[in-house]
Enzyme design. Structure first.
Site, PDB file in Angstrom:
ATOM      1  NE  ARG A   1      -4.046   1.998  11.126  1.00  0.00           N
ATOM      2  CZ  ARG A   1      -4.713   2.798  10.308  1.00  0.00           C
ATOM      3  NH1 ARG A   1      -6.045   2.842  10.365  1.00  0.00           N
ATOM      4  NH2 ARG A   1      -4.071   3.560   9.440  1.00  0.00           N
TER       5      ARG A   1
ATOM      6  CD  GLU B   1       0.373  -2.161  10.305  1.00  0.00           C
ATOM      7  OE1 GLU B   1      -0.615  -2.391  11.026  1.00  0.00           O
ATOM      8  OE2 GLU B   1       1.191  -3.037   9.996  1.00  0.00           O
TER       9      GLU B   1
ATOM     10  CD  GLU C   1       1.990   4.344  -4.573  1.00  0.00           C
ATOM     11  OE1 GLU C   1       1.234   3.544  -5.127  1.00  0.00           O
ATOM     12  OE2 GLU C   1       2.188   5.505  -4.995  1.00  0.00           O
TER      13      GLU C   1
ATOM     14  CB  CYS D   1      -6.205  -4.789   5.283  1.00  0.00           C
ATOM     15  SG  CYS D   1      -7.133  -5.647   3.996  1.00  0.00           S
TER      16      CYS D   1
ATOM     17  CG  LEU E   1      -1.830   1.237   1.360  1.00  0.00           C
ATOM     18  CD1 LEU E   1      -2.801   1.356   0.184  1.00  0.00           C
ATOM     19  CD2 LEU E   1      -2.599   1.189   2.688  1.00  0.00           C
TER      20      LEU E   1
END
Length: 396
Positions: free
Chosen positions: A255, A375, A145, A250, A143
């Site tokens: 978390r 996260e 970048e 997700c 996810l």
């Protein structure tokens, strides 16, 4: 009638007797994971951290699969189907050993496997979930970048249709398990919005390079993923979700585990400091006899107990009725901050020994610097909670 005090002696490692809040089965899960970590990982983890690599990561992942902790909170397809509390206790024990070990399990189960389990086709589930649960295959989750961390909606990775196929182009950064993974769940922009793709890592155009020179999470594989005209069949797309709801749900799964895991790292630092303070003699007395040291130990014990109670409350709620995003943010934000402060305080009690890998404290402190921001940064979780409190989004 006068209230009588309990006659049983106090346990300095559990003054509130939180252990009594767990069922016998939950304690058995915790104890089995703790025994595995003590036997299989504990003797080597400081050396792995120092050298920046887990030795035989595939062998270790297979053993974790045999233990039953990979995707343990999912049902079917070889997954154990255990409770959220069981999973949380497992995360606590894994991270009490090292955050890198918990990250390996968390990314495998709560990100890669959960995405396939929740949003994949039956073909995806049958092909990948049994192997990932057994640890004979490793997964990663693409996810983040280089220019899209807290703002995944600005991702530049794109997927375009070419006849019946999809072509993926882009880069992902800070991907746990990336260069050892057999399958990657990659999120990309499409004309239909953000979509997820199941990408076998042997596909032409896919490459992963391990990122070196980290000072945190050193006993963890972190990689850059490069997607250069990766051609996938139409069946590679996750059919059951569109938009950012997919990857963010997700992340919520992962978390939740972090809220527990951070308390494992904190517990390890606290118990090390408590034992050290009792053994270390200065001015002809153990330093645990001095008021300032006792104040530090008391503050650490308070925050550790409160954070563990919070994690357990979230786990019970998750099992009973599910959790909202702000509740998960509450646990992740509070417990990572508390754990980092506990580690920093423990370091001061150990003095110069606090920076030695002969003790776990500095290793946990360094790892938690990553856990604090991955996260979801402190700022993002603060704003998630702030929006729930005020009804006003303040992200832009």
């Amino acid at each position: 009638m006068r209230e009588q005090r309990a006659a049983r002696p106090a346990d300095p490692y559990d003054l509130l007797e939180l252990d009594r809040l767990l069922t016998p089965d939950e304690r058995a899960v915790r104890d089995s994971v703790r025994a595995f970590c003590d036997r299989r990982v504990g003797p080597d983890i400081a050396r792995w951290f120092e050298q920046g690599a887990i030795e035989d990561i595939r062998g270790l992942t297979k053993e974790l699969g045999e233990l039953g902790v990979l995707g343990m909170h999912l049902d079917g397809y070889g997954c154990a189907g255990m409770s959220a509390v069981d999973y949380g206790l497992t995360c606590m024990e894994l991270e009490a050993t090292d955050s890198g070990l918990r990250s390996l399990v968390s990314v495998q189960g709560s990100l890669a496997m959960y995405a396939i389990w929740a949003f994949g086709s039956e073909e995806h589930k049958q092909e990948w979930l049994p192997r990932l649960a057994a640890g004979t295959a490793i997964g990663c989750f693409g996810l983040t970048e280089p220019d899209a961390g807290s703002d995944p909606g600005s991702m530049r990775t794109v997927a375009r249709r070419d006849g019946a196929d999809w072509i993926l182009d882009g880069r992902k950064m800070w991907i746990t398990n990336g260069s050892v993974a057999d399958v990657a769940v990659v999120w990309a922009r499409t004309e239909e919005g953000v979509r997820g793709f199941v990408v076998p890592t042997g596909t032409a155009g896919f490459s992963a390079v391990e990122m070196k020179h980290k000072m945190s999470l050193r006993a963890s594989v972190t990689s850059e993923l490069v997607l250069d005209a990766v051609r996938l069949p139409a069946t590679a797309v996750l059919p059951e979700v569109r938009g950012l709801r997919g990857p963010l749900s997700c992340l919520d799964e992962a978390r939740y585990g972090i809220a527990w895991g951070a308390m494992g790292a904190a517990r390890s630092a606290f118990t090390s400091a408590l034992a050290y303070a009792g053994d270390r003699v200065q001015f002809d007395r153990p330093i645990s006899s001095f008021q300032l040291t006792q104040a530090k130990l008391t503050d650490m014990a308070l925050e550790l107990a409160k954070g563990t109670l919070l994690a357990l409350h979230l786990g019970r709620a998750k099992d009973e009725r599910g959790l909202r995003a702000e509740q998960i943010s509450f646990g992740k934000l509070n417990n990572t901050r508390a754990a980092l402060e506990i580690c920093r305080t423990a370091r001061t009690i150990l003095g110069a020994n606090g920076i030695s890998l002969e003790y776990p404290v500095i290793r946990h402190a360094n790892n938690l610097e990553s856990i604090l921001t991955y996260e979801g940064t402190v700022e993002m979780h603060t704003l998630i909670i702030g929006q729930a409190l005020t009804g006003q989004p303040a992200f832009r």
